[in-house]
Design an enzyme around this catalytic site. Structure first.
Site, short mmCIF file in Angstrom:
data_model
loop_
_atom_site.label_atom_id
_atom_site.label_comp_id
_atom_site.label_asym_id
_atom_site.label_seq_id
_atom_site.Cartn_x
_atom_site.Cartn_y
_atom_site.Cartn_z
N CYS A 1 -0.63 2.91 1.32
CA CYS A 1 0.04 1.78 1.81
C CYS A 1 -0.23 1.66 3.26
O CYS A 1 -0.38 0.52 3.81
CB CYS A 1 1.35 1.62 1.09
SG CYS A 1 2.46 2.87 1.72
N GLU B 1 8.65 -2.88 -1.92
CA GLU B 1 7.53 -2.25 -1.02
C GLU B 1 6.03 -2.38 -1.54
O GLU B 1 5.79 -1.86 -2.38
CB GLU B 1 7.79 -0.73 -1.19
CG GLU B 1 9.34 -0.21 -0.55
CD GLU B 1 9.35 -0.03 0.78
OE1 GLU B 1 8.69 -0.62 1.58
OE2 GLU B 1 10.35 0.41 1.18
N GLU C 1 -6.05 -6.60 1.42
CA GLU C 1 -5.98 -5.21 1.38
C GLU C 1 -7.27 -4.51 0.74
O GLU C 1 -7.77 -5.07 -0.36
CB GLU C 1 -4.68 -4.81 0.53
CG GLU C 1 -4.26 -3.51 0.69
CD GLU C 1 -3.04 -3.08 -0.05
OE1 GLU C 1 -2.34 -2.08 0.34
OE2 GLU C 1 -2.69 -3.58 -1.10
N LYS D 1 9.98 3.82 -14.33
CA LYS D 1 8.82 3.24 -14.86
C LYS D 1 7.77 3.60 -14.16
O LYS D 1 7.30 2.99 -13.20
CB LYS D 1 8.81 1.84 -15.54
CG LYS D 1 7.85 1.46 -16.77
CD LYS D 1 6.37 1.48 -16.42
CE LYS D 1 5.70 0.41 -15.52
NZ LYS D 1 4.46 1.07 -15.38
P1 NAD Z 1 0.39 -2.55 -9.22
O1 NAD Z 1 1.18 -3.78 -8.64
O2 NAD Z 1 -0.76 -2.91 -9.88
O3 NAD Z 1 1.29 -1.75 -9.92
C1 NAD Z 1 2.54 -1.10 -9.52
C2 NAD Z 1 3.54 -0.86 -10.80
O4 NAD Z 1 3.91 -2.07 -11.20
C3 NAD Z 1 2.94 -0.27 -11.96
O5 NAD Z 1 3.90 0.81 -12.42
C4 NAD Z 1 2.59 -1.32 -12.83
O6 NAD Z 1 2.44 -0.71 -14.14
C5 NAD Z 1 3.65 -2.23 -12.65
N1 NAD Z 1 3.52 -3.56 -13.00
C6 NAD Z 1 2.36 -4.06 -13.06
N2 NAD Z 1 2.66 -5.35 -13.71
C7 NAD Z 1 3.96 -5.59 -13.79
C8 NAD Z 1 4.91 -6.75 -14.28
N3 NAD Z 1 4.45 -7.81 -14.55
N4 NAD Z 1 6.19 -6.23 -14.36
C9 NAD Z 1 6.58 -5.28 -13.88
N5 NAD Z 1 5.80 -4.18 -13.51
C10 NAD Z 1 4.49 -4.28 -13.32
O7 NAD Z 1 0.31 -1.54 -7.84
P2 NAD Z 1 -0.59 -0.25 -7.80
O8 NAD Z 1 -2.04 -0.57 -8.00
O9 NAD Z 1 0.10 0.69 -8.91
O10 NAD Z 1 -0.36 0.39 -6.65
C11 NAD Z 1 -1.16 0.02 -5.28
C12 NAD Z 1 -0.31 -0.95 -4.42
O11 NAD Z 1 0.92 -0.60 -4.02
C13 NAD Z 1 -1.00 -1.51 -3.00
O12 NAD Z 1 -0.85 -2.80 -2.91
C14 NAD Z 1 -0.15 -0.54 -1.94
O13 NAD Z 1 -0.30 -0.95 -0.97
C15 NAD Z 1 1.18 -0.69 -2.63
N6 NAD Z 1 2.07 0.39 -2.21
C16 NAD Z 1 3.01 0.01 -1.29
C17 NAD Z 1 3.88 0.95 -0.80
C18 NAD Z 1 4.76 0.69 -0.02
O14 NAD Z 1 5.68 1.66 0.44
N7 NAD Z 1 4.89 -0.37 0.68
C19 NAD Z 1 3.42 2.43 -1.24
C20 NAD Z 1 2.46 2.66 -2.29
C21 NAD Z 1 1.65 1.73 -2.53
#
Ligand code: NAD
Length: 524
Positions: free
Chosen positions: A276, A242, A374, A169
């Site tokens: 990230c 992650e 962040e 997803k």
């Molecule tokens: P997000 O948490 O908003 O969304 C991530 C994913 O989760 C998306 O696919 C979203 O549709 C899904 N999602 C949202 N709500 C959900 C729920 N209730 N249940 C299941 N899935 C759900 O994050 P984002 O804005 O897409 O990404 C940015 C964040 O990701 C930043 O905080 C960044 O630091 C982090 N990130 C971490 C890493 C790592 O490897 N540690 C790598 C890249 C990004």
């Protein structure tokens, strides 16, 4: 009342963040569609696993050469949907995935080989033990938009090569990138049901967690990660989380000023700060503070902000307005609390609605949101420190613990500081780029997450460890079975002394006391 109401699919549009152009409209996968997809995946898993690791490696090789052939067109899809400059799409996405495939191709066979477990306990010498690494089954992957190709791809490759099937997803902002990945893997020979992409927003992700998957690999924000962790705990679903970071960069007084300032500018502004592992907090030893700021401002002012499809662009747009407003509000908060905005600090509305100027902030403090939350945008907030102890204390004064960097000409000083920083990865004299080292484990501590992706630790997350123990003397009863009594207790006390007493004399005495057990037949 009907019990199986079908949910009507909602629609959403994937947009080019640089231009606002609508790229494609999608129907979100409904909870019913998610459950059906997971059932299909489960049915496909035994066949995919039965192919064996050599055949799966051959599929990865074909994927690798297809991706290599199509590198330029894949990079264009990534840039169009996520905004980053084309060269970043090529290096930090396509090349990272080519190398992750290389890692799986080279290492999976040895990784999945049965591993003998020698026994030290003399009572267990008749047994041959080995460890098997077996696939979990169906791996659910939920991924973010910031590395929309490399994050789901590295996780998917590790899952597939170890014999799992995948239901992915992707972020609702970058569905096209995930579909591009699936198309390449299917052309390489992964059966359609062994890798399925379900597009949609949070509700689709939530449905995936509730479906019949065996493990979830989630990459995204801390807030969503915590929600997912709770939902997974309720059904004991194993997860890798992650999550976000607030990576500190420590510039020690013997650092090369030119190198460190270039590293800071790249580390803070690569992917418009939406990495990230971005440099999110910068600490500079007092003697270098003002010259470092000057160099960062000069270099930041040379960056060309614009549409990532223009090869001259260094910094692209933010993904959407919500991300831009977070950046703006953190800058306003810092300004109000006394930070100096040395360059940037404003939208670049003439370029489009998602552009924000790369910004250098000086004299920030840990009272400001920009040093605690962040940012995920093009900010480089800098503050001075006096000595290594203070730098380490400031670096560790954070809820996050994803990455960090230390900058110094003295590698042993840098590594000594690195050992004391609470983070999943610390780089000495570079930032961010360890994500591109396929052998290096990626994962955070504290609020930055649980578990790992990448390298052997990433492969380890994709398997269940099973211990198989086989006795070589099937016609002999074990001496520790029933038939207890005082003489047996004494023999066993002697045996424990034989094994663990401190003096050789006591061990010898224990050996003599335990002799009777060897001929013991047992009453049952
Ligand atoms: P997000 O948490 O908003 O969304 C991530 C994913 O989760 C998306 O696919 C979203 O549709 C899904 N999602 C949202 N709500 C959900 C729920 N209730 N249940 C299941 N899935 C759900 O994050 P984002 O804005 O897409 O990404 C940015 C964040 O990701 C930043 O905080 C960044 O630091 C982090 N990130 C971490 C890493 C790592 O490897 N540690 C790598 C890249 C990004």
């Amino acid at each position: 009342m009907p019990t199986n109401l079908q949910t009507a699919p909602s629609t959403f549009v994937s947009v080019n963040p640089a231009t606002g152009e609508a790229l494609r409209e999608f129907e979100s996968a409904t909870p019913e569609a998610v459950h059906t997809a997971v059932a299909r995946a489960r049915a496909a898993q035994p066949g995919w696993n039965a192919l064996g690791v050599r055949s799966r490696i051959a599929v990865l090789r074909r994927f690798q050469s297809l991706l290599h052939e199509r590198k330029a067109s894949v990079a264009r899809v990534i840039t169009s949907e996520a905004g980053k400059p084309l060269v970043e799409a090529l290096l930090t996405e396509v090349m990272v995935v080519l190398d992750a495939a290389r890692f799986c191709i080279e290492n999976s066979f040895a990784f999945l080989r049965e591993q003998p477990v020698p026994h030290a306990n003399p009572a267990m010498r008749t047994k041959a033990g080995c460890i098997l690494r077996e696939p979990h089954g169906v791996i659910g992957i939920i991924s973010p938009w910031n590395y929309p190709f490399s994050i789901p791809a590295t996780e998917t490759l590790a899952a597939l090569v170890t014999g799992n099937v995948v239901v992915l997803k992707p972020s609702e902002f970058t569905s096209l990138c995930a579909l591009e990945l699936a198309s390449l893997l299917h052309q390489a020979g992964v059966p359609a049901d062994a890798l399925q992409v379900l597009v949609g927003a949070g509700e689709t992700g939530a449905a995936l967690i509730n479906a019949d998957i065996d493990k979830l690999v989630f990459t995204g924000s801390v807030a969503t990660g915590k929600r997912i962790g709770q939902a997974a705990a309720a059904r004991l679903l194993p997860v890798v989380l992650e999550l976000g970071g607030k990576d500190p960069m420590l510039v020690l007084d013997d650092a090369d000023l030119d190198v460190a300032s270039s590293g800071a500018v790249w580390g803070a502004f690569v992917n418009a700060g939406q990495a990230c592992l971005s440099v999110e907090r910068c600490y500079v030893q007092r003697s270098l503070y003002e010259p470092f700021l000057k160099a960062c401002v000069r270099k930041t002012n040379q960056l060309r902000v614009g549409n990532g499809l223009d090869p001259e662009t260094d910094v692209g747009p933010l993904i959407h307005q919500r991300q831009l407003r977070i950046v703006e509000s953190q800058v306003e908060d810092a300004r109000a609390l006394g930070a100096r905005v040395l360059t940037g600090g404003e939208r670049l509305a003439h370029l489009g609605e998602n552009f924000y100027a790369p910004t250098v902030l000086a004299d920030v403090t840990h009272q400001m949101r920009v040093m605690r939350e962040e940012t995920f945008g093009p900010l480089l907030p800098v503050m001075p420190f006096e000595n290594d102890e203070e730098a380490i204390r400031l670096a560790n004064d954070s809820d996050y613990g994803l990455g960090a960097s230390v900058w110094t000409r003295d590698r042993s000083r840098g590594e000594a500081v690195a050992r004391r920083i609470q983070a999943g990865a610390v780089m000495v004299n570079d930032a961010v780029s360890c994500f591109g080292i396929s052998e290096a484990p990626h994962g955070g501590v504290k609020s930055s997450g649980i578990g790992h992706t990448h390298g052997c630790f990433g492969l380890e997350e994709m398997v269940r460890v099973k211990y198989v123990d086989s006795d070589r003397m099937p016609t002999v009863k074990k001496l520790w079975w029933y038939g207890y009594g005082e003489s047996f207790r004494q023999e066993m006390e002697g045996f424990v002394d034989l094994m663990f007493a401190r003096s050789w004399g006591s061990r010898l005495h224990g050996a003599l006391r335990s002799l009777g057990a060897i001929t013991r037949k047992g009453k049952l």
